[in-house]
Scaffold this active site. Structure first.
Site, PDB file in Angstrom:
ATOM      1  N   HIS A  27       0.449  -1.336  -0.613  1.00 17.17           N
ATOM      2  CA  HIS A  27       0.001   0.145   0.270  1.00 17.17           C
ATOM      3  C   HIS A  27       0.717   1.811  -0.449  1.00 17.17           C
ATOM      4  O   HIS A  27       0.042   2.056  -0.643  1.00 17.17           O
ATOM      5  CB  HIS A  27      -1.025  -0.045   1.080  1.00 17.17           C
ATOM      6  CG  HIS A  27      -2.149  -0.975   1.066  1.00 17.17           C
ATOM      7  ND1 HIS A  27      -3.151  -1.109   1.026  1.00 17.17           N
ATOM      8  CD2 HIS A  27      -2.068  -2.558   1.116  1.00 17.17           C
ATOM      9  CE1 HIS A  27      -3.778  -2.164   0.941  1.00 17.17           C
ATOM     10  NE2 HIS A  27      -3.111  -3.627   0.953  1.00 17.17           N
ATOM     11  N   ASP A 124      -5.372   6.072   1.761  1.00 17.77           N
ATOM     12  CA  ASP A 124      -5.658   4.156   1.132  1.00 17.77           C
ATOM     13  C   ASP A 124      -7.108   3.485   1.742  1.00 17.77           C
ATOM     14  O   ASP A 124      -7.584   4.967   2.722  1.00 17.77           O
ATOM     15  CB  ASP A 124      -4.719   3.631   2.447  1.00 17.77           C
ATOM     16  CG  ASP A 124      -4.629   1.897   1.862  1.00 17.77           C
ATOM     17  OD1 ASP A 124      -4.270   1.700   0.828  1.00 17.77           O
ATOM     18  OD2 ASP A 124      -5.900   1.959   1.464  1.00 17.77           O
TER      19      ASP A 124
END
Ligand code: UDP
Length: 467
Positions: A27, A124
């Site tokens: 990520h 995110d």
């Protein structure tokens, strides 16, 4: 915290984009690539981050960093990496909420100009709580989803899949196709059984809410790979969708690797014949049993091919990622493979995959690894472990037809057969290699001027300037 008042070349104040990555390698990489892309387009960058898996600031001297130093909040008592990760994601949201609010409020109150400069927060998709905090303080939000469009489409359909009885999955139904979402089978979903159904449903619902309450969704994918899935997201989500992948190709960002990448063997790679090397890596989280490690080692050795194998500390279940040493290899492995292969604890993967000597990639099919392989035109041997990896492997084998999946029990004989099939001169290897090259060219078209990803970067920049 550094001052927020950057200036553009023309003397006007720069708009600033705030970023908050989920603190995991798969990520962090795309978030920093996105930051690099927007920085190159004139935006100032501020990165909020946890202490857990904190980025190395020295690699990004032009960015501001704001620590949100909460405790690691890693759940204890389970060796199941999927369960630990999913619970950790929820815990990170809870733990960061108050401190993130404080830090963001402080940043916004520096002066009115500072507040005006902030275009938005890009966080995110796993960080719903923090996106809510930002919106509560008047900061628009965009979401970066670091997986595929197909996976997000499946998440959006999750309540329907539960209503129809696909989830929680029954052990006897795992091979059944999901008619509403081809090419998925029930086994390709993140949660295959009822054990984690509650916590997975919660995480999935948070992701979908994070997206639908945002001012835009950014996806590390492209039209050449997922045109139908993207069209469906555009139709159903109700927010602007920017597919701007592959970010690792479009961004000038410096490496955001959390581990030291061993580059010592690149010369060895240079000396290998074109497309002869088997590259093996299972990413930053996937794990295997000690017995599977032995089968993996002998499968690689017995394949007879030169190989480069990333044997990460913590790869074997029950061993710690913080151990300095990689797990031990079986007796006789070194002698059997002398001069033929290299084992490292972490590699500069994008470079390795792009190297002409690499002929195939044995991967867990994390989305970044999958994209990096696609961009390099390298066929895949997929051994998915958890989360979105099964779905990615399904697309590799059944939609793009650029690889094969190694299903069921991991035994050396199966590895040897699969490597021979992929690397051999006849079918299926020749067809897989041809399609991998074709897909690579289609992706390159998306990245070209006027290609879909390039156009969408322009649209994203325009969108950010209107927020
Ligand atoms: N990676 C790397 N060196 C390695 C193995 C992986 O730099 O030896 C990088 C890889 O290039 C990718 C990321 O780590 O960008 C892994 O992300 P992915 O989504 O593939 O898997 P995850 O680690 O999230 O399961």
């Amino acid at each position: 915290m550094d001052s927020i008042g950057g200036h553009t070349a023309t003397g006007g104040r720069r708009r600033r984009v705030l970023f908050f990555p989920l603190p995991y390698q798969g990520h962090i990489n795309p978030m920093f690539q996105l930051a690099g892309l927007l920085h190159a387009r004139g935006f100032a960058v501020t990165v909020f981050h946890t202490h857990f898996n904190a980025p190395d600031k020295s690699r990004h001297p032009a960015y501001d960093f704001v620590p949100v130093p909460v405790s690691d909040c890693l759940p204890e008592g389970s060796s199941d990496v999927f369960q630990v990760t999913v619970e950790h994601i929820l815990a990170v949201n809870r733990a960061c909420e108050a401190l993130f609010r404080e830090r963001l409020a402080a940043l916004l109150s520096e002066d009115q100009a500072a507040r005006d400069d902030v275009a938005c927060l890009v966080a995110d998709a796993h960080l719903l709580t923090l996106l809510d905090v930002a919106r509560g303080l008047g900061v628009p939000t965009l979401v970066l989803r670091t997986g595929s469009s197909a996976c997000l489409r499946m998440f959006a359909a999750f309540p329907m899949l539960c209503d129809k009885g696909y989830q929680p999955a029954q052990e006897s139904q795992l091979e059944a196709p999901v008619r509403e979402l081809p090419p998925y089978r029930i086994r390709d979903f993140p949660s295959t059984t009822s054990a984690y159904h509650g916590v997975i449903s919660e995480v999935i619902s948070h992701i979908v809410t994070a997206v639908t309450t945002s001012s835009g969704l950014i996806l590390n994918t492209m039209d050449a790979l997922e045109s139908g899935e993207l069209a469906s997201l555009r139709r159903d989500l109700g927010v602007p969708v920017f597919d701007i992948g592959p970010l690792h190709k479009l961004s000038p960002a410096a490496s955001s690797s959390l581990l030291l990448q061993d580059r010592g063997y690149l010369e060895w790679l240079d000396a290998q014949a074109p497309a002869s090397v088997l590259y093996v890596s299972f990413g930053s989280l996937a794990s295997m049993s000690a017995a599977e490690l032995v089968e993996t080692a002998w499968g690689i050795a017995n394949s007879g091919h030169p190989f480069l194998w990333v044997l990460r500390p913590g790869l074997v279940r029950g061993t710690s990622p913080s151990e300095a040493e990689a797990p031990p290899l079986p007796d006789g492995f070194d002698d059997a493979t002398r001069w033929r292969g290299v084992v490292v604890s972490w590699a500069p993967q994008e470079e390795v995959l792009a190297h002409p000597a690499v002929g195939m990639f044995w991967t867990h099919c994390g989305w970044n690894s999958t994209l990096e392989s696609v961009c390099a035109g390298v066929p895949i041997m997929a051994r998915p472990c958890f989360g979105d990896q099964m779905g990615n492997a399904r697309y590799v084998e059944h939609v793009w037809r650029t690889g094969l999946t190694l299903d069921g029990e991991l035994v050396r004989g199966k590895v040897e057969v699969a490597v021979a099939a992929l690397m051999g001169p006849g079918e299926p290897g020749a067809g897989l290699r041809r399609r991998a090259q074709e897909l690579r060219s289609s992706v390159a078209e998306c990245m070209a001027k006027d290609g879909s990803s390039c156009t969408n970067v322009d649209k994203l920049v325009d969108h950010l300037l209107t927020l």
